[in-house]
Write an enzyme that holds these catalytic residues in place. Structure first.
Site, mmCIF file in Angstrom:
data_model
loop_
_atom_site.group_PDB
_atom_site.id
_atom_site.type_symbol
_atom_site.label_atom_id
_atom_site.label_comp_id
_atom_site.label_asym_id
_atom_site.label_seq_id
_atom_site.Cartn_x
_atom_site.Cartn_y
_atom_site.Cartn_z
ATOM 1 N N CYS A 71 0.847 -1.192 0.000
ATOM 2 C CA CYS A 71 0.000 0.000 0.000
ATOM 3 C C CYS A 71 0.887 1.248 0.000
ATOM 4 O O CYS A 71 1.876 1.320 0.748
ATOM 5 C CB CYS A 71 -0.906 -0.002 1.222
ATOM 6 S SG CYS A 71 -1.996 1.443 1.314
ATOM 7 N N CYS A 75 0.607 4.850 6.866
ATOM 8 C CA CYS A 75 -0.012 4.682 8.180
ATOM 9 C C CYS A 75 0.956 3.921 9.094
ATOM 10 O O CYS A 75 1.338 2.781 8.796
ATOM 11 C CB CYS A 75 -1.324 3.915 8.048
ATOM 12 S SG CYS A 75 -2.455 4.599 6.809
ATOM 13 N N CYS A 78 0.372 0.189 10.203
ATOM 14 C CA CYS A 78 -0.086 -0.821 9.248
ATOM 15 C C CYS A 78 1.041 -1.645 8.631
ATOM 16 O O CYS A 78 1.934 -1.094 7.970
ATOM 17 C CB CYS A 78 -0.881 -0.152 8.135
ATOM 18 S SG CYS A 78 -1.629 -1.349 7.004
ATOM 19 N N CYS A 115 -16.824 -9.178 4.760
ATOM 20 C CA CYS A 115 -16.089 -7.944 4.493
ATOM 21 C C CYS A 115 -14.840 -8.250 3.673
ATOM 22 O O CYS A 115 -14.148 -9.229 3.935
ATOM 23 C CB CYS A 115 -15.692 -7.274 5.801
ATOM 24 S SG CYS A 115 -17.098 -6.970 6.899
ATOM 25 N N CYS A 146 -19.502 -5.869 2.741
ATOM 26 C CA CYS A 146 -18.752 -4.709 3.206
ATOM 27 C C CYS A 146 -17.402 -4.706 2.511
ATOM 28 O O CYS A 146 -16.828 -5.771 2.258
ATOM 29 C CB CYS A 146 -18.573 -4.761 4.726
ATOM 30 S SG CYS A 146 -17.601 -3.393 5.419
ATOM 31 N N CYS A 206 -19.231 2.291 7.766
ATOM 32 C CA CYS A 206 -18.489 1.601 8.813
ATOM 33 C C CYS A 206 -17.243 2.438 9.062
ATOM 34 O O CYS A 206 -16.375 2.540 8.192
ATOM 35 C CB CYS A 206 -18.123 0.187 8.352
ATOM 36 S SG CYS A 206 -17.099 -0.736 9.530
ATOM 37 N N ARG A 278 -18.084 -2.371 17.164
ATOM 38 C CA ARG A 278 -17.364 -3.616 16.893
ATOM 39 C C ARG A 278 -16.084 -3.714 17.715
ATOM 40 O O ARG A 278 -15.226 -2.830 17.681
ATOM 41 C CB ARG A 278 -17.026 -3.733 15.407
ATOM 42 C CG ARG A 278 -16.213 -4.993 15.069
ATOM 43 C CD ARG A 278 -15.992 -5.119 13.578
ATOM 44 N NE ARG A 278 -17.252 -5.304 12.888
ATOM 45 C CZ ARG A 278 -17.495 -4.886 11.653
ATOM 46 N NH1 ARG A 278 -16.573 -4.235 10.989
ATOM 47 N NH2 ARG A 278 -18.664 -5.105 11.090
#
Length: 371
Positions: A71, A75, A78, A115, A146, A206, A278
């Site tokens: 990616c 972040c 991550c 998801c 999702c 979400c 969640r």
């Protein structure tokens, strides 16, 4: 004599349990909730929870990484970021049939929502066409769908909605003030714009955050304030505990006190009474007592499976045993083709079904670091 359980410095009384959702919570009000005695806070959260949900029902989802690693975002939490060396292999977008097979296995194992997550800044056109077919095929099974694909514009959101996508996940991660310490390749306003595009397309939102990244208590309150300001509130609010992955900049950050994490769950429940809260990433590190407190505080949604996106998640059999011990059961959803099968799966069939799923797709990974 005033009963301490009926009034508090936050101004929240028992009558507020059934009140209409608010979008104007001040930071001072939210911090006052966080400062309540722990027992009082959980009592209030339980009142709100019981006014809107079956207190013993938990929505069960399964998450599949449909494209892992490399990616371009930075972040700091991550392991999928291409900026860090975490030992995570880069994987191409999964074939549609493999995704559908996993969705079927998840449904047989008791999941009501499936998801799918891809490590992208935003989806490319050639990939979006494949993703749209995935959504359509999974939706046809009778599952809620999702996805988390990074930033999406208005046209992309519209096409996803037309394909049958129920929910789009895009976390705010933390407060606006602390955000720059965690991410520099995407702005806070970028995230809010994506959520706006999703809502305008008619999909459910979400969106939540990650706790334990070195933020101050005020940042946790400010994150929840941002989420509660969204109109309507996100239908699903994942509260993640940081999973410290070697190779990421946050691997040495100090652990968050579990009680502070439970406080955040309870405050989220009070602020967003009709949302599913969640208990998401980090559950692998939580003992049964901490998870039980989270459910008591108002958490009523989990991911299950061996993995989330790239980090561990409690074994399905462990979740089945914990549900039995606490008297919990999977939430029944109208989108499920067979609610009886969903209920029965957590009473005896989960281990068998997940073993079959693992044998069919040994190369696939589950995780909820970002969702």
């Amino acid at each position: 004599m005033t009963d301490a359980l009926h009034t508090s410095p936050s101004g929240l009384s028992d009558s507020h349990a059934n009140a209409q959702p608010r979008h104007d919570w001040s930071l001072a009000e939210i911090e006052a909730l966080f400062a309540l005695p722990f027992n009082d806070l959980l009592f209030r959260a339980q009142q709100v929870h019981r006014a809107h949900f079956d207190p013993n029902a938990v929505q069960v989802s399964t998450l599949l990484s449909i494209k892992t690693g490399a990616c371009p975002e930075d972040c700091k939490y991550c392991p999928q970021s291409g900026h860090y060396t975490t030992g995570l292999d880069k994987e191409k977008l999964l074939e549609i049939e493999k995704v559908v097979a996993q969705a079927k296995a998840a449904q047989e194992a008791g999941a009501s929502r499936f998801c799918m997550g891809a490590a992208w800044r935003s989806p490319r056109e050639k990939d979006l066409a494949v993703v749209l077919e995935m959504v359509s095929r999974v939706k046809a099974l009778g599952l809620e769908t999702c996805m988390t694909l990074g930033m999406v514009d208005g046209d992309q959101a519209r096409r996803l909605a037309e394909a049958g996508l129920d929910y789009y996940n895009h976390n705010l991660d933390t407060s606006p003030e602390f955000y720059g310490e965690i991410i520099t390749t995407r702005t806070y306003s970028d995230r809010l714009e994506t959520l706006s595009n999703v809502r305008d397309a008619g999909m459910k939102v979400c969106s939540g955050g990650i706790l334990g990244m070195g933020e101050a208590p005020r940042d946790r309150a400010a994150l929840l304030q941002q989420l509660a300001r969204l109109e309507p509130h996100p239908e699903s609010v994942p509260i993640n505990m940081l999973v410290k992955v070697p190779g990421t900049p946050l691997e040495q950050v100090e652990d968050l006190d579990p009680i502070e994490f439970i406080r955040a769950i309870a405050v989220a429940r009070i602020l967003m009474p009709a949302s599913h809260v969640r208990l998401s990433a980090g559950r692998e590190q939580m003992d049964e007592s901490t998870q039980a407190l989270a459910f008591l505080a108002g958490a009523n949604s989990i991911f299950y499976g061996d993995r989330l996106l790239t980090t561990g998640n409690p074994q399905v059999e462990r979740d089945r045993a914990l549900f039995a011990k606490l008297g919990l059961h999977p939430e029944r959803r109208e989108t499920c083709q067979d609610d009886t099968r969903q209920q029965a799966s957590l009473e005896g069939a989960l281990a068998r079904q997940m073993t079959q799923a693992q044998a069919a797709s040994a190369a696939l990974a589950y995780d909820a670091t970002q969702v």
